[in-house]
Write an enzyme that holds these catalytic residues in place. Structure first.
Site, PDB file in Angstrom:
ATOM      1  N   THR A 171      -8.651 -12.802 -19.592  1.00 53.29           N
ATOM      2  CA  THR A 171      -8.200 -12.937 -18.205  1.00 53.29           C
ATOM      3  C   THR A 171      -7.000 -13.880 -18.208  1.00 53.29           C
ATOM      4  O   THR A 171      -6.939 -14.793 -19.029  1.00 53.29           O
ATOM      5  CB  THR A 171      -9.289 -13.533 -17.281  1.00 53.29           C
ATOM      6  N   ARG A 202     -22.718 -20.948 -28.054  1.00 47.81           N
ATOM      7  CA  ARG A 202     -21.889 -21.718 -27.139  1.00 47.81           C
ATOM      8  C   ARG A 202     -21.690 -23.136 -27.668  1.00 47.81           C
ATOM      9  O   ARG A 202     -20.597 -23.688 -27.591  1.00 47.81           O
ATOM     10  CB  ARG A 202     -22.600 -21.744 -25.785  1.00 47.81           C
ATOM     11  N   ARG A 239     -12.444 -15.556  -6.266  1.00 47.46           N
ATOM     12  CA  ARG A 239     -13.002 -14.213  -6.486  1.00 47.46           C
ATOM     13  C   ARG A 239     -14.014 -13.878  -5.391  1.00 47.46           C
ATOM     14  O   ARG A 239     -14.044 -12.762  -4.871  1.00 47.46           O
ATOM     15  CB  ARG A 239     -13.679 -14.145  -7.862  1.00 47.46           C
ATOM     16  N   HIS A 263     -18.919 -23.603 -13.751  1.00 45.93           N
ATOM     17  CA  HIS A 263     -18.020 -22.451 -13.780  1.00 45.93           C
ATOM     18  C   HIS A 263     -18.654 -21.364 -14.635  1.00 45.93           C
ATOM     19  O   HIS A 263     -18.968 -21.592 -15.798  1.00 45.93           O
ATOM     20  CB  HIS A 263     -16.666 -22.861 -14.369  1.00 45.93           C
ATOM     21  N   ARG A 265     -11.212 -19.559 -29.354  1.00 44.10           N
ATOM     22  CA  ARG A 265     -11.874 -18.443 -28.670  1.00 44.10           C
ATOM     23  C   ARG A 265     -13.257 -18.238 -29.266  1.00 44.10           C
ATOM     24  O   ARG A 265     -13.457 -18.434 -30.456  1.00 44.10           O
ATOM     25  CB  ARG A 265     -11.056 -17.153 -28.852  1.00 44.10           C
TER      26      ARG A 265
END
Length: 332
Positions: free
Chosen positions: A248, A106, A169, A193, A99
């Site tokens: 999520t 990044r 979505r 994404h 995580r």
């Protein structure tokens, strides 16, 4: 002395217990388990294997699912830290990964996940050399490239979950505005994404009626109805859910089961998933981005050639350049 089982059951043949439709989920965090339950509820597998490094959690999740066997149609649910439990899988779904820490770059997160993949992927390949790999861990486009490089698999068998969820979505929010079920609202989000995904405004339609034709300002800054906000909400929704509940899980789990269904049942449905896009839209590097792909028993058999505006194409190219900038620095 005959056992109760012997008294009750007369055995006719010794069966080979090789699964025909086995699915493995690597990583039993919130996302992995949402994928697992969604797959179980769709009856896609005759065996489900779970793998993780945290053995207590892994065993607990397996037992919890096994206790629901009466209500499911998946006869065998197994788990283990050792990858031998994954043998003979048709589809292997990777949700494991580090995580992002607060303030972590990044690139640093990517490198940590590359190191994790360097352990996972060779083990998967060893026990299921003919499987399809479905990558869910983030950043998904880069990690799909990493899985492709490490596995040595042909590109049709390495698929990133990509923009399947972004598009879902998008269609949900479109449906909310129009009062129409998302299934009847057609619209595609392509590219990377997440933050730099590209909504294809020209393709938005209901019952074949183009929204852009009815409303030429759709998706532009001049649009009085601000449809651009819909895509902005798509991008921000994950951050909002994470802020509210910490992660999520449900939507991505359902999205992955949707992809798994197309693969396991050879449905040849079209999904926006991450695939090797070199040679398309002026992209010259080995990058994975989402474009509409036909998904079936061999993974990605074909791509749909979407007509993009010059601006959309430029945004796709910019994403590709950003991804390649990160990928070429990675240590394998």
């Amino acid at each position: 002395m005959a056992t109760l089982k012997d008294q009750l059951i007369y055995n006719l043949l010794k069966e080979e217990q090789t699964p025909q439709n086995k699915i493995t989920v690597v990583g039993v965090g919130a996302v992995g388990m949402a994928c697992a339950i969604s797959i179980l509820m769709k009856d896609l597998a005759d065996e489900l294997a779970l793998v993780d490094v945290i053995e207590d959690k892994l065993k607990g999740e397996m037992m919890d699912l096994q206790h629901g066997s009466l209500f499911l149609r998946t006869p065998k649910i197994v788990s283990g830290k050792d990858y031998n439990v994954t043998a003979n899988s048709k589809l292997v779904i990777i949700t494991a990964g580090a995580r992002q820490q607060e303030g972590e770059s990044r690139l640093n997160l990517v490198q940590r996940n590359v190191n994790i993949f360097k352990f996972i992927i060779p083990n998967v390949v060893k026990y299921s050399p003919n499987c399809k790999l479905l990558i869910v861990s983030n950043p998904v486009d880069i990690l799909t490239y990493v899985a492709w490089k490490i596995s040595g698999f042909p590109k049709n068998r390495v698929i990133g979950s990509g923009c399947n969820l972004d598009s879902a979505r998008f269609r949900y929010l479109m449906g909310e505005r129009l009062g129409v079920h998302p299934l009847s609202c057609h619209g595609w989000v392509l590219g990377e994404h997440g933050d730099s995904s590209v909504p294809v405004w020209s393709g938005m339609n209901v019952a074949g009626v183009s929204l852009k034709t009815l409303h030429p300002d759709l998706g532009t800054d001049k649009d009085k109805e601000q449809w651009k906000e819909v895509h902005k909400q798509v991008v921000e929704s994950a951050y909002e859910v994470i802020k509210l509940k910490g992660y999520t899980s449900w939507a991505i789990g359902l999205s992955v089961a949707d992809l798994a269904e197309s693969i396991m049942k050879n449905l040849r449905r079209v999904h926006p998933v991450s695939t090797m896009i070199k040679g398309l839209y002026g992209i010259k590097d080995d990058v994975f981005l989402s474009v509409p792909c036909i998904l079936g028993q061999n993974g990605i058999s074909d791509l749909v050639k979407v007509t993009l505006t010059s601006e959309e194409e430029a945004r796709l190219k910019k994403s590709a350049d950003t991804l390649w900038g990160i990928q070429k620095e990675l240590q394998f």
